[in-house]
Design an enzyme around this catalytic site. Structure first.
Site, PDB file in Angstrom:
ATOM      1  N   GLY A 194       0.836  -1.204   0.000  1.00 44.21           N
ATOM      2  CA  GLY A 194       0.000   0.000   0.000  1.00 44.21           C
ATOM      3  C   GLY A 194       0.869   1.250   0.000  1.00 44.21           C
ATOM      4  O   GLY A 194       2.022   1.245  -0.421  1.00 44.21           O
ATOM      5  N   GLY A 195       0.307   2.328   0.553  1.00 47.85           N
ATOM      6  CA  GLY A 195       1.018   3.599   0.581  1.00 47.85           C
ATOM      7  C   GLY A 195       2.312   3.525   1.379  1.00 47.85           C
ATOM      8  O   GLY A 195       3.180   4.397   1.262  1.00 47.85           O
ATOM      9  N   GLY A 429      24.271  13.141 -29.482  1.00 43.85           N
ATOM     10  CA  GLY A 429      23.742  13.671 -28.219  1.00 43.85           C
ATOM     11  C   GLY A 429      24.283  12.915 -27.027  1.00 43.85           C
ATOM     12  O   GLY A 429      24.505  13.486 -25.947  1.00 43.85           O
ATOM     13  N   ALA A 430      24.536  11.623 -27.213  1.00 35.82           N
ATOM     14  CA  ALA A 430      25.032  10.816 -26.098  1.00 35.82           C
ATOM     15  C   ALA A 430      26.437  11.271 -25.697  1.00 35.82           C
ATOM     16  O   ALA A 430      26.811  11.193 -24.525  1.00 35.82           O
ATOM     17  CB  ALA A 430      25.021   9.343 -26.481  1.00 35.82           C
TER      18      ALA A 430
HETATM   19  C1  HXC Z   1      -3.089  -4.404  12.297  1.00 34.49           C
HETATM   20  C2  HXC Z   1      -2.070  -6.269  11.477  1.00 34.49           C
HETATM   21  C3  HXC Z   1      -1.849  -5.623  10.240  1.00 34.49           C
HETATM   22  C4  HXC Z   1      -2.314  -4.293  10.119  1.00 34.49           C
HETATM   23  C5  HXC Z   1      -1.044  -7.598  10.123  1.00 34.49           C
HETATM   24  N1  HXC Z   1      -1.569  -7.489  11.348  1.00 34.49           N
HETATM   25  N2  HXC Z   1      -1.229  -6.484   9.418  1.00 34.49           N
HETATM   26  N3  HXC Z   1      -2.680  -5.662  12.497  1.00 34.49           N
HETATM   27  N4  HXC Z   1      -2.920  -3.730  11.170  1.00 34.49           N
HETATM   28  N5  HXC Z   1      -2.125  -3.629   8.992  1.00 34.49           N
HETATM   29  C6  HXC Z   1      -1.587  -8.491  12.394  1.00 34.49           C
HETATM   30  C7  HXC Z   1      -2.527  -9.626  12.081  1.00 34.49           C
HETATM   31  O1  HXC Z   1      -3.829  -9.305  12.479  1.00 34.49           O
HETATM   32  C8  HXC Z   1      -1.921 -10.728  12.918  1.00 34.49           C
HETATM   33  O2  HXC Z   1      -2.319 -10.532  14.255  1.00 34.49           O
HETATM   34  C9  HXC Z   1      -0.445 -10.469  12.833  1.00 34.49           C
HETATM   35  O3  HXC Z   1      -0.316  -9.100  12.473  1.00 34.49           O
HETATM   36  C10 HXC Z   1       0.274 -11.295  11.804  1.00 34.49           C
HETATM   37  O4  HXC Z   1      -0.427 -11.204  10.589  1.00 34.49           O
HETATM   38  P1  HXC Z   1      -0.780 -12.482   9.694  1.00 34.49           P
HETATM   39  O5  HXC Z   1      -1.805 -12.059   8.733  1.00 34.49           O
HETATM   40  O6  HXC Z   1      -1.058 -13.634  10.584  1.00 34.49           O
HETATM   41  O7  HXC Z   1       0.617 -12.726   8.989  1.00 34.49           O
HETATM   42  P2  HXC Z   1       0.900 -13.264   7.520  1.00 34.49           P
HETATM   43  O8  HXC Z   1       0.015 -14.425   7.211  1.00 34.49           O
HETATM   44  O9  HXC Z   1       2.393 -13.455   7.443  1.00 34.49           O
HETATM   45  O10 HXC Z   1       0.466 -12.082   6.533  1.00 34.49           O
HETATM   46  C11 HXC Z   1       1.147 -10.894   6.521  1.00 34.49           C
HETATM   47  C12 HXC Z   1       0.339  -9.850   5.704  1.00 34.49           C
HETATM   48  C13 HXC Z   1      -1.119  -9.777   6.250  1.00 34.49           C
HETATM   49  C14 HXC Z   1       0.362 -10.249   4.241  1.00 34.49           C
HETATM   50  C15 HXC Z   1       1.104  -8.532   5.844  1.00 34.49           C
HETATM   51  O11 HXC Z   1      -1.083  -9.633   7.657  1.00 34.49           O
HETATM   52  C16 HXC Z   1      -1.870  -8.641   5.659  1.00 34.49           C
HETATM   53  O12 HXC Z   1      -2.352  -8.736   4.533  1.00 34.49           O
HETATM   54  N6  HXC Z   1      -1.988  -7.563   6.444  1.00 34.49           N
HETATM   55  C17 HXC Z   1      -2.723  -6.408   6.010  1.00 34.49           C
HETATM   56  C18 HXC Z   1      -1.957  -5.668   4.962  1.00 34.49           C
HETATM   57  C19 HXC Z   1      -2.668  -4.413   4.544  1.00 34.49           C
HETATM   58  O13 HXC Z   1      -3.587  -4.435   3.756  1.00 34.49           O
HETATM   59  N7  HXC Z   1      -2.273  -3.306   5.185  1.00 34.49           N
HETATM   60  C20 HXC Z   1      -2.821  -2.042   4.936  1.00 34.49           C
HETATM   61  C21 HXC Z   1      -2.120  -1.586   3.642  1.00 34.49           C
HETATM   62  S1  HXC Z   1      -2.613   0.002   3.203  1.00 34.49           S
HETATM   63  P3  HXC Z   1      -2.639 -11.742  15.235  1.00 34.49           P
HETATM   64  O14 HXC Z   1      -3.115 -11.071  16.466  1.00 34.49           O
HETATM   65  O15 HXC Z   1      -3.663 -12.565  14.542  1.00 34.49           O
HETATM   66  O16 HXC Z   1      -1.338 -12.433  15.404  1.00 34.49           O
HETATM   67  C22 HXC Z   1      -1.582   0.918   4.060  1.00 34.49           C
HETATM   68  C23 HXC Z   1      -1.850   2.338   3.869  1.00 34.49           C
HETATM   69  C24 HXC Z   1      -0.647   3.134   4.134  1.00 34.49           C
HETATM   70  O17 HXC Z   1      -0.742   0.515   4.751  1.00 34.49           O
HETATM   71  C25 HXC Z   1      -0.905   4.504   3.605  1.00 34.49           C
HETATM   72  C26 HXC Z   1       0.229   5.421   3.780  1.00 34.49           C
HETATM   73  C27 HXC Z   1      -0.091   6.759   3.194  1.00 34.49           C
END
Ligand code: HXC
Length: 539
Positions: A194-195, A429-430
């Site tokens: 993501g971002g 040019g290069a």
């Molecule tokens: C809160 C999170 C989290 C998040 C993971 N966890 N991502 N908690 N916020 N963004 C937590 C899970 O709930 C889990 O908690 C633990 O971390 C481990 O995650 P798993 O999913 O079990 O691990 P894994 O299978 O290895 O997968 C990793 C992952 C997946 C691919 C990163 O967790 C995932 O898809 N997370 C969300 C990614 C996402 O969409 N993020 C937002 C992106 S947008 P428990 O308690 O169950 O152990 C963004 C915007 C930024 O970031 C903008 C900036 C301008």
């Protein structure tokens, strides 16, 4: 193909047991407070959210231990906790909140660091985590030392909503303020989606780890839903993809350990900040070392390729070349080396790939590298063998004009010492773009094999002697005659030398001493641009 990264908790290694029995300390109020601090420290150090299977990834703390000189790390904000209460988050408080921040030393030079801990809320970015990172970045800015971020995070903490996004935004703004002031290094050691990708994208260097790190704006699931394409995380945004296809990352490392060691090596070429000179390392490689190989390395046939990296390695200290983006746009070579112990940035055409032509990717790669060197007072040495810009509709329609202009702009704008060596072709040019006198080259050398002209003989004769060839009784004979004439006039460095565009035509075997001599002469170079807010580089 690994689908799930295996991780471990960030608990420290257990302390060694000794046989010596210490006398029980007196139970004074001061000692009680000391005991409380020790208890809190112990709890914070064992702060992982959950135990997970030990795999190839190191913990956030193990990473810092390997990155920094032993015993040099000081942690800040160890007891910090988040302030969120949505989704019952107030019941889940883990000191440190998923990132370890602080300062330490690398080869005895200070650095500021942060290391995200995936075992705590997936290393996700809370407002609190962002504040910790911002504090470290501000310290790096005020104190003029590099900042290194080890990233391993599921992105914005979903339970915090816009507060987490705000944290990211504040970090990005500070990334921009730090840009060109202190080196910023991002190592992607887990997910970065993501971002969240934009903070590393603003850094000077991105490291990735094979099979355990990935970066993308929208993941495979979203892509499948929107475009119906199916792709794995690794193929979409893994280390190989970003070092070969997109060119976003500078290094793909085999594992965490190699990645951390490479960061240490990279830092040895950089200054602490934009007001410092790059780190100088004593060299035992003699300045006057001659290389007879260089007298024979340029092939007699103008179209025959040779390896420019072999030329570079003959010239630099101990043949040690730290190449950046090695597999992206390999028709241009960029990297760091030392000459008599001084750090230099090298930009070179590679005749082995696309005959060394400059294309869109090569322009972008080299332009950003030149600006990086200029930010951090690293002299630029250009090795030139370039037949021109790559022709083709994909190049023209892909805006090679603008991208090529970036390279030109970067060379013209750079005020660090610029030394250029033309080994063979420098056409059209290069020729101008590749660090020519006209763009502010300070000392420009050429080998006797240099050919500095508007274009190669064949193309030129087809244009300027077309009529004579057509009207001749033996057109082929006439073509050969005209080609020889053109080659005699332009297939050499002497027309450019007559005009002062080449300062010296040198014997290849003496390249090292010539370039080191030039570097010494230019050591105190000062060049000021006219006062302005900033230029308008054709981005
Ligand atoms: C809160 C999170 C989290 C998040 C993971 N966890 N991502 N908690 N916020 N963004 C937590 C899970 O709930 C889990 O908690 C633990 O971390 C481990 O995650 P798993 O999913 O079990 O691990 P894994 O299978 O290895 O997968 C990793 C992952 C997946 C691919 C990163 O967790 C995932 O898809 N997370 C969300 C990614 C996402 O969409 N993020 C937002 C992106 S947008 P428990 O308690 O169950 O152990 C963004 C915007 C930024 O970031 C903008 C900036 C301008």
């Amino acid at each position: 193909m690994k689908t799930k990264i295996e991780r471990v908790s960030s608990s420290p290694a257990p302390e060694k047991k000794t046989n010596i029995q210490a006398a029980p300390p007196p139970l004074t109020p001061t000692y009680q407070k000391l005991k409380e601090l020790r208890k809190k420290n112990k709890a914070a150090l064992n702060n992982s959210g959950k135990e997970q299977i030990r795999g190839s990834c190191l913990t956030a703390r193990e990473r810092l231990n390997l990155l920094l000189d032993p015993g040099s790390f000081t942690e800040l904000d160890r007891f910090i906790i988040h302030r969120s209460s949505y989704f019952d988050m107030q019941k889940k408080q883990i000191p440190g909140d998923g990132v370890i921040t602080g300062y330490g030393k690398i080869n005895r030079r200070k650095v500021f660091v942060y290391s995200q801990d995936f075992t705590v809320f997936g290393g996700s970015m809370s407002r609190t985590q962002a504040n910790k990172i911002l504090k470290i970045m501000n310290l790096a800015l005020k104190n003029g030392a590099p900042i290194i971020g080890l990233k391993d995070s599921g992105g914005a903490r979903i339970q915090e909503g816009v507060a987490a996004l705000g944290g990211y935004g504040d970090i990005m703004r500070l990334n921009v303020r730090l840009s060109g002031v202190v080196p910023q290094i991002s190592a992607i050691m887990g997910p970065c989606a993501g971002g969240a990708v934009y903070s590393p994208a603003l850094a000077d260097f991105i490291f990735m780890v094979d099979n355990s790190s990935y970066m993308f704006l929208t993941g495979p699931e979203v892509i499948k839903a929107v475009t119906h394409e199916e792709i794995s995380k690794e193929d979409l945004g893994g280390a190989k993809t970003h070092t070969e296809k997109s060119g976003i990352a500078h290094f793909a490392c085999q594992n965490d350990k190699q990645c951390l060691m490479m960061i240490r090596t990279l830092l040895s070429f950089l200054p602490d900040n934009n007001l410092d000179d790059p780190f100088h390392q004593e060299s035992k490689d003699p300045v006057e070392r001659r290389s007879e190989i260089l007298n024979q390395i340029i092939p007699d046939q103008p179209k025959k390729p040779y390896d420019m990296k072999a030329v570079i390695k003959e010239v630099i200290d101990d043949s040690f070349f730290l190449e950046l983006k090695e597999k992206f746009a390999p028709n241009i070579i960029t990297g760091f080396a030392r000459l008599n112990g001084h750090s230099v940035g090298i930009v070179a055409n590679q005749p082995q790939v696309l005959a060394g032509c400059i294309n869109i990717a090569a322009s972008q790669k080299a332009a950003r590298f030149i600006r990086l060197c200029d930010c951090f007072n690293i002299p630029i040495i250009s090795f030139v063998d370039v037949p021109g810009f790559l022709p083709g509709t994909d190049q023209e329609h892909g805006a090679v004009i603008s991208h090529g202009a970036k390279l030109l702009y970067a060379y013209a704008e750079a005020s660090v010492p610029k030394i250029t060596l033309i080994t063979r072709k420098a056409y059209g040019g290069a020729y101008i773009v590749m660090g020519s006198k006209h763009l502010g080259g300070d000392l420009n050398f050429a080998y006797p094999s240099a050919e500095i002209a508007v274009m190669g003989a064949e193309g030129a004769v087809n244009i300027i002697a077309r009529k004579q060839i057509k009207q001749a009784s033996d057109p082929e004979k006439e073509r050969i005659k005209q080609t020889k004439k053109y080659e005699m006039i332009f297939n050499n460095p002497y027309r450019a030398a007559e005009l002062g565009y080449i300062d010296a035509v040198i014997e290849p075997s003496q390249t090292r001493e010539h370039i080191i001599g030039a570097l010494e002469i230019l050591q105190n170079k000062r060049e000021k641009m006219a006062e302005k807010k900033h230029g308008n580089i054709p981005l």
